[in-house]
Design a protein around this motif. Structure first.
Motif, PDB file in Angstrom:
ATOM      1  N   SER A 113      29.469  36.782  35.255  1.00  0.00           N
ATOM      2  CA  SER A 113      28.549  37.591  36.070  1.00  0.00           C
ATOM      3  C   SER A 113      28.687  39.068  35.707  1.00  0.00           C
ATOM      4  O   SER A 113      29.785  39.576  35.542  1.00  0.00           O
ATOM      5  N   CYS A 114      27.574  39.712  35.556  1.00  0.00           N
ATOM      6  CA  CYS A 114      27.546  41.136  35.213  1.00  0.00           C
ATOM      7  C   CYS A 114      27.177  41.944  36.450  1.00  0.00           C
ATOM      8  O   CYS A 114      26.467  41.445  37.321  1.00  0.00           O
ATOM      9  N   PRO A 115      27.610  43.180  36.578  1.00  0.00           N
ATOM     10  CA  PRO A 115      28.456  43.911  35.629  1.00  0.00           C
ATOM     11  C   PRO A 115      29.906  43.403  35.661  1.00  0.00           C
ATOM     12  O   PRO A 115      30.397  42.949  36.691  1.00  0.00           O
ATOM     13  N   VAL A 116      30.552  43.500  34.505  1.00  0.00           N
ATOM     14  CA  VAL A 116      31.931  43.037  34.356  1.00  0.00           C
ATOM     15  C   VAL A 116      32.866  44.217  34.581  1.00  0.00           C
ATOM     16  O   VAL A 116      32.701  45.282  33.996  1.00  0.00           O
ATOM     17  N   SER A 117      33.852  44.009  35.451  1.00  0.00           N
ATOM     18  CA  SER A 117      34.861  45.022  35.712  1.00  0.00           C
ATOM     19  C   SER A 117      36.098  44.326  36.272  1.00  0.00           C
ATOM     20  O   SER A 117      35.979  43.333  36.994  1.00  0.00           O
ATOM     21  N   GLY A 118      37.279  44.802  35.937  1.00  0.00           N
ATOM     22  CA  GLY A 118      38.515  44.178  36.419  1.00  0.00           C
ATOM     23  C   GLY A 118      38.768  42.845  35.737  1.00  0.00           C
ATOM     24  O   GLY A 118      38.466  42.657  34.565  1.00  0.00           O
ATOM     25  N   ASP A 119      39.303  41.873  36.508  1.00  0.00           N
ATOM     26  CA  ASP A 119      39.585  40.542  35.974  1.00  0.00           C
ATOM     27  C   ASP A 119      38.308  39.712  35.963  1.00  0.00           C
ATOM     28  O   ASP A 119      37.536  39.730  36.927  1.00  0.00           O
ATOM     29  N   PHE A 120      38.094  38.973  34.879  1.00  0.00           N
ATOM     30  CA  PHE A 120      36.928  38.105  34.787  1.00  0.00           C
ATOM     31  C   PHE A 120      37.226  36.960  33.824  1.00  0.00           C
ATOM     32  O   PHE A 120      38.221  36.982  33.097  1.00  0.00           O
ATOM     33  N   VAL A 121      36.360  35.957  33.855  1.00  0.00           N
ATOM     34  CA  VAL A 121      36.495  34.797  32.968  1.00  0.00           C
ATOM     35  C   VAL A 121      35.174  34.563  32.258  1.00  0.00           C
ATOM     36  O   VAL A 121      34.128  34.474  32.902  1.00  0.00           O
ATOM     37  N   LEU A 122      35.225  34.494  30.933  1.00  0.00           N
ATOM     38  CA  LEU A 122      34.077  34.079  30.138  1.00  0.00           C
ATOM     39  C   LEU A 122      34.205  32.572  29.975  1.00  0.00           C
ATOM     40  O   LEU A 122      35.246  32.082  29.528  1.00  0.00           O
ATOM     41  N   SER A 123      33.176  31.843  30.342  1.00  0.00           N
ATOM     42  CA  SER A 123      33.247  30.385  30.260  1.00  0.00           C
ATOM     43  C   SER A 123      32.011  29.876  29.545  1.00  0.00           C
ATOM     44  O   SER A 123      30.888  30.156  29.955  1.00  0.00           O
TER      45      SER A 123
END
Length: 191
Positions: free
Chosen positions: A132-142
């Protein structure tokens, strides 16, 4: 029991330079007639053990940054592959956990796959379709994808480069994964 009724036990001989060959022939008793066949059977056994090893449902895999000296804006903390090993003709999910201090509103994932040093696949994906955008901090690309059933089994190398909307490199990692020839068997109820 008398000495004459005890079973005969031969005195062990000193090992010689052919002791390995003797062991080989005792493990494969037919091999003294056809050594080439014995070698072929060993190769088949080793190959099948690599392919038919027990499957786990997921695996966290080691990854490396493409440029170890680069200070990437996106720091990757882990790569998970489900199922592992990947099975031809079945859907596989690659999940990449990462963190960033930036606010990323868009960009691309550039994915290259090699099999035994041969380039076999290239694709470009929109980052916002993988997280989910916008991306900031911790995230997971799946990313989930069904891989071709005709893909040969073995070791593959995937390189994933992440760039922002201005084509500035945010991160680049590479990791290996295995492709299995045999899909998981399904249980069949007894009649």
């Amino acid at each position: 029991q008398t000495l004459s009724t005890l079973p005969h036990t031969p005195i062990p001989k000193k090992p010689n330079k052919n002791s390995q060959r003797t062991f080989f022939f005792s493990v494969f008793p037919f091999s003294h007639r056809n050594p080439a066949m014995a070698v072929k059977l060993i190769v088949i056994l080793v190959f099948s053990m690599c392919i038919l090893r027990p499957f786990s449902s997921a695996k966290s895999t080691d990854f490396h940054y493409c440029n170890k000296k680069a200070n990437y804006a996106v720091k990757v903390s882990g790569v998970d592959i489900t199922p592992y090993p990947v099975k031809g003709g079945k859907e596989a999910t690659f999940s990449i956990a990462a963190t960033t201090d930036d606010n990323i509103s868009g960009g691309k994932l550039i994915i290259d796959v090699k099999y035994l040093f041969l380039h076999v696949h290239h694709e470009t994906r929109d980052i916002c379709k993988e997280t989910s955008c916008p991306v900031s901090g911790d995230f997971v690309l799946s990313h989930s994808q069904s891989l071709p059933g005709i893909a040969p089994p073995g070791s593959y190398t995937l390189t994933m480069k992440m760039v922002d909307g201005n084509n500035q490199e945010l991160s680049c990692i590479t990791f290996g994964f295995s492709m299995s020839l045999i899909a998981e068997s399904t249980a069949v109820a007894d009649a």
